[in-house]
Each structure stands twice: as C-alpha cells, then as structure tokens.
Design a protein around this motif. Structure first.
Motif, PDB file in Angstrom:
ATOM      1  N   TYR A  34       0.839  -1.196   0.000  1.00 21.46           N
ATOM      2  CA  TYR A  34       0.000   0.000   0.000  1.00 21.46           C
ATOM      3  C   TYR A  34       0.871   1.243   0.000  1.00 21.46           C
ATOM      4  CZ  TYR A  34      -3.480  -3.382   1.520  1.00 21.46           C
ATOM      5  OH  TYR A  34      -4.307  -4.477   1.598  1.00 21.46           O
ATOM      6  N   TYR A  35       0.511   2.206  -0.842  1.00 21.58           N
ATOM      7  CA  TYR A  35       1.216   3.478  -0.937  1.00 21.58           C
ATOM      8  C   TYR A  35       0.398   4.520  -0.193  1.00 21.58           C
ATOM      9  CZ  TYR A  35       3.357   7.588  -3.071  1.00 21.58           C
ATOM     10  OH  TYR A  35       4.003   8.776  -3.278  1.00 21.58           O
ATOM     11  N   PHE A  36       1.001   5.130   0.830  1.00 19.62           N
ATOM     12  CA  PHE A  36       0.345   6.170   1.628  1.00 19.62           C
ATOM     13  C   PHE A  36       1.123   7.466   1.483  1.00 19.62           C
ATOM     14  CE2 PHE A  36      -0.487   2.179   3.837  1.00 19.62           C
ATOM     15  CZ  PHE A  36      -1.850   2.244   4.079  1.00 19.62           C
ATOM     16  N   TRP A  37       0.415   8.593   1.469  1.00 23.10           N
ATOM     17  CA  TRP A  37       1.100   9.878   1.388  1.00 23.10           C
ATOM     18  C   TRP A  37       0.408  10.900   2.270  1.00 23.10           C
ATOM     19  CZ3 TRP A  37      -2.218   7.953  -2.183  1.00 23.10           C
ATOM     20  CH2 TRP A  37      -3.278   8.758  -2.594  1.00 23.10           C
ATOM     21  N   ASP A  38       1.205  11.866   2.719  1.00 21.03           N
ATOM     22  CA  ASP A  38       0.722  13.000   3.507  1.00 21.03           C
ATOM     23  C   ASP A  38       0.566  14.154   2.529  1.00 21.03           C
ATOM     24  OD1 ASP A  38       0.303  15.168   5.177  1.00 21.03           O
ATOM     25  OD2 ASP A  38       2.056  14.776   6.436  1.00 21.03           O
ATOM     26  N   PRO A  39      -0.657  14.620   2.290  1.00 18.56           N
ATOM     27  CA  PRO A  39      -0.882  15.640   1.268  1.00 18.56           C
ATOM     28  C   PRO A  39      -0.452  17.053   1.669  1.00 18.56           C
ATOM     29  CG  PRO A  39      -2.934  15.167   2.364  1.00 18.56           C
ATOM     30  CD  PRO A  39      -1.912  14.193   2.908  1.00 18.56           C
ATOM     31  N   ARG A  40      -0.055  17.227   2.919  1.00 19.79           N
ATOM     32  CA  ARG A  40       0.372  18.560   3.345  1.00 19.79           C
ATOM     33  C   ARG A  40       1.674  18.941   2.643  1.00 19.79           C
ATOM     34  NH1 ARG A  40       0.200  17.387   9.694  1.00 19.79           N
ATOM     35  NH2 ARG A  40       1.400  15.631   8.852  1.00 19.79           N
ATOM     36  N   ARG A  41       1.887  20.236   2.484  1.00 18.03           N
ATOM     37  CA  ARG A  41       3.121  20.725   1.850  1.00 18.03           C
ATOM     38  C   ARG A  41       4.325  20.135   2.578  1.00 18.03           C
ATOM     39  NH1 ARG A  41       4.909  24.734  -1.484  1.00 18.03           N
ATOM     40  NH2 ARG A  41       6.871  25.732  -0.941  1.00 18.03           N
ATOM     41  N   GLY A  42       5.231  19.521   1.817  1.00 17.57           N
ATOM     42  CA  GLY A  42       6.419  18.916   2.403  1.00 17.57           C
ATOM     43  C   GLY A  42       6.176  17.554   3.015  1.00 17.57           C
ATOM     44  N   GLY A  43       4.960  17.027   2.844  1.00 17.19           N
ATOM     45  CA  GLY A  43       4.613  15.735   3.427  1.00 17.19           C
ATOM     46  C   GLY A  43       5.350  14.590   2.764  1.00 17.19           C
ATOM     47  N   SER A  44       5.619  13.571   3.519  1.00 17.28           N
ATOM     48  CA  SER A  44       6.339  12.415   3.004  1.00 17.28           C
ATOM     49  C   SER A  44       5.362  11.319   2.587  1.00 17.28           C
ATOM     50  CB  SER A  44       7.315  11.899   4.061  1.00 17.28           C
ATOM     51  OG  SER A  44       6.641  11.582   5.251  1.00 17.28           O
ATOM     52  N   ALA A  45       5.924  10.205   2.142  1.00 20.82           N
ATOM     53  CA  ALA A  45       5.112   9.062   1.722  1.00 20.82           C
ATOM     54  C   ALA A  45       5.794   7.788   2.203  1.00 20.82           C
ATOM     55  CB  ALA A  45       4.980   9.043   0.200  1.00 20.82           C
ATOM     56  N   ALA A  57       9.792   7.840   1.818  1.00 26.99           N
ATOM     57  CA  ALA A  57      10.387   8.830   0.911  1.00 26.99           C
ATOM     58  C   ALA A  57       9.939  10.222   1.315  1.00 26.99           C
ATOM     59  CB  ALA A  57       9.978   8.554  -0.534  1.00 26.99           C
ATOM     60  N   ASN A  58      10.835  11.190   1.153  1.00 28.48           N
ATOM     61  CA  ASN A  58      10.447  12.569   1.445  1.00 28.48           C
ATOM     62  C   ASN A  58       9.695  13.159   0.258  1.00 28.48           C
ATOM     63  OD1 ASN A  58      12.323  13.584  -0.447  1.00 28.48           O
ATOM     64  ND2 ASN A  58      13.920  13.792   1.097  1.00 28.48           N
ATOM     65  N   SER A  59       9.277  14.401   0.393  1.00 27.45           N
ATOM     66  CA  SER A  59       8.433  15.018  -0.632  1.00 27.45           C
ATOM     67  C   SER A  59       9.180  15.283  -1.940  1.00 27.45           C
ATOM     68  CB  SER A  59       7.836  16.318  -0.108  1.00 27.45           C
ATOM     69  OG  SER A  59       8.871  17.251   0.193  1.00 27.45           O
ATOM     70  N   GLY A  60      10.501  15.178  -1.931  1.00 22.20           N
ATOM     71  CA  GLY A  60      11.279  15.404  -3.139  1.00 22.20           C
ATOM     72  C   GLY A  60      11.331  14.210  -4.083  1.00 22.20           C
ATOM     73  N   VAL A  61      10.787  13.077  -3.644  1.00 19.78           N
ATOM     74  CA  VAL A  61      10.804  11.863  -4.464  1.00 19.78           C
ATOM     75  C   VAL A  61       9.446  11.711  -5.157  1.00 19.78           C
ATOM     76  CG1 VAL A  61      11.089   9.358  -4.455  1.00 19.78           C
ATOM     77  CG2 VAL A  61      12.447  10.771  -2.893  1.00 19.78           C
ATOM     78  N   ARG A  62       9.476  11.626  -6.471  1.00 14.62           N
ATOM     79  CA  ARG A  62       8.225  11.459  -7.216  1.00 14.62           C
ATOM     80  C   ARG A  62       7.607  10.098  -6.900  1.00 14.62           C
ATOM     81  NH1 ARG A  62      11.091  12.334 -12.279  1.00 14.62           N
ATOM     82  NH2 ARG A  62      10.122  10.358 -12.816  1.00 14.62           N
ATOM     83  N   ILE A  67       7.754   4.161  -6.032  1.00 13.13           N
ATOM     84  CA  ILE A  67       7.178   2.835  -6.289  1.00 13.13           C
ATOM     85  C   ILE A  67       8.185   1.948  -7.027  1.00 13.13           C
ATOM     86  CG2 ILE A  67       5.358   1.605  -7.555  1.00 13.13           C
ATOM     87  CD1 ILE A  67       3.539   4.072  -6.848  1.00 13.13           C
ATOM     88  N   ALA A  68       8.898   2.498  -8.003  1.00  9.54           N
ATOM     89  CA  ALA A  68       9.889   1.707  -8.746  1.00  9.54           C
ATOM     90  C   ALA A  68      10.994   1.208  -7.816  1.00  9.54           C
ATOM     91  CB  ALA A  68      10.479   2.533  -9.891  1.00  9.54           C
ATOM     92  N   SER A  69      11.443   2.052  -6.906  1.00  7.09           N
ATOM     93  CA  SER A  69      12.473   1.641  -5.943  1.00  7.09           C
ATOM     94  C   SER A  69      11.958   0.541  -5.033  1.00  7.09           C
ATOM     95  CB  SER A  69      12.930   2.840  -5.109  1.00  7.09           C
ATOM     96  OG  SER A  69      13.600   3.769  -5.907  1.00  7.09           O
ATOM     97  N   PHE A  70      10.716   0.681  -4.600  1.00  3.57           N
ATOM     98  CA  PHE A  70      10.098  -0.334  -3.749  1.00  3.57           C
ATOM     99  C   PHE A  70      10.010  -1.675  -4.478  1.00  3.57           C
ATOM    100  CE2 PHE A  70       6.239  -2.617  -2.549  1.00  3.57           C
ATOM    101  CZ  PHE A  70       6.454  -2.816  -1.194  1.00  3.57           C
ATOM    102  N   LEU A  71       9.524  -1.642  -5.700  1.00  7.00           N
ATOM    103  CA  LEU A  71       9.381  -2.876  -6.481  1.00  7.00           C
ATOM    104  C   LEU A  71      10.736  -3.508  -6.810  1.00  7.00           C
ATOM    105  CD1 LEU A  71       6.435  -1.853  -8.840  1.00  7.00           C
ATOM    106  CD2 LEU A  71       6.335  -3.307  -6.789  1.00  7.00           C
ATOM    107  N   ALA A  72      11.792  -2.678  -6.814  1.00  7.24           N
ATOM    108  CA  ALA A  72      13.147  -3.180  -7.047  1.00  7.24           C
ATOM    109  C   ALA A  72      13.760  -3.771  -5.769  1.00  7.24           C
ATOM    110  CB  ALA A  72      14.037  -2.064  -7.574  1.00  7.24           C
ATOM    111  N   GLY A  73      13.025  -3.682  -4.657  1.00  9.28           N
ATOM    112  CA  GLY A  73      13.487  -4.319  -3.424  1.00  9.28           C
ATOM    113  C   GLY A  73      14.076  -3.403  -2.372  1.00  9.28           C
TER     114      GLY A  73
END
Length: 87
Positions: A34-45, A57-62, A67-73
């Motif tokens: 499951y992918y969760f994110w904090d929609p506030r400015r500067g929020g992480s995921a 991941a911090n807010s600077g990561v698309r 998701i690609a990094s996660f799927l890569a392990g």
C-alpha cells in the motif's frame, strides 16, 4: 497484511492520524503493498509491503520513482522510526 494494519504503520511513520492516512492510500498492483502519502506541503510518503517491510520517501521523491524503488526491493530500516523499532 491487511489494509488496516498497513494504515497503522503508515500513521506512525507519517505522523498522521489513521483517518488521515486512510483517505490517502493506493493499493499497489499484484498486492505488493500500500502506498500512503501526507498531502500537506512537504509531506512524506511510505509504502508498506504485505510482509510489513516499508520504504519511506520525502516530498522530493516522485511517486513513480518511489514505487519503482520499492518494487526493485529497496526498503527503509524500521529502526529509524522510534514507534516501529520494537515491532
């Protein structure tokens, strides 16, 4: 792992209420987690895998890069999060 348990983990990692994370969640393909994110400015995921591992991941990561990094392990050490260190 069910979504409710993943929400509890995400709530601790993102420092958001469980109600706050449940509204900002996307299930990944193939039941990978499951992918969760904090929609506030500067929020992480955070992505919580079905085995309980996670990738923060911090807010600077698309989202697509995250998701690609996660799927890569790639994973984040749970001990970096005080609330999760003993779980």
């Amino acid at each position: 792992m069910d979504r409710g348990t993943a929400e509890q983990i995400a709530s601790k990692v993102l420092n958001v209420t469980k109600a706050g994370v449940s509204g900002h969640c996307r299930e990944l393909e193939d039941d990978a987690g499951y992918y969760f994110w904090d929609p506030r400015r500067g929020g992480s995921a955070v992505i919580v895998a079905v085995d309980g591992s996670l990738l923060w991941a911090n807010s600077g990561v698309r989202p697509d890069e995250h998701i690609a990094s996660f799927l890569a392990g790639k994973r984040t050490d749970r001990s970096l999060f005080t609330d999760l260190a003993s779980e």
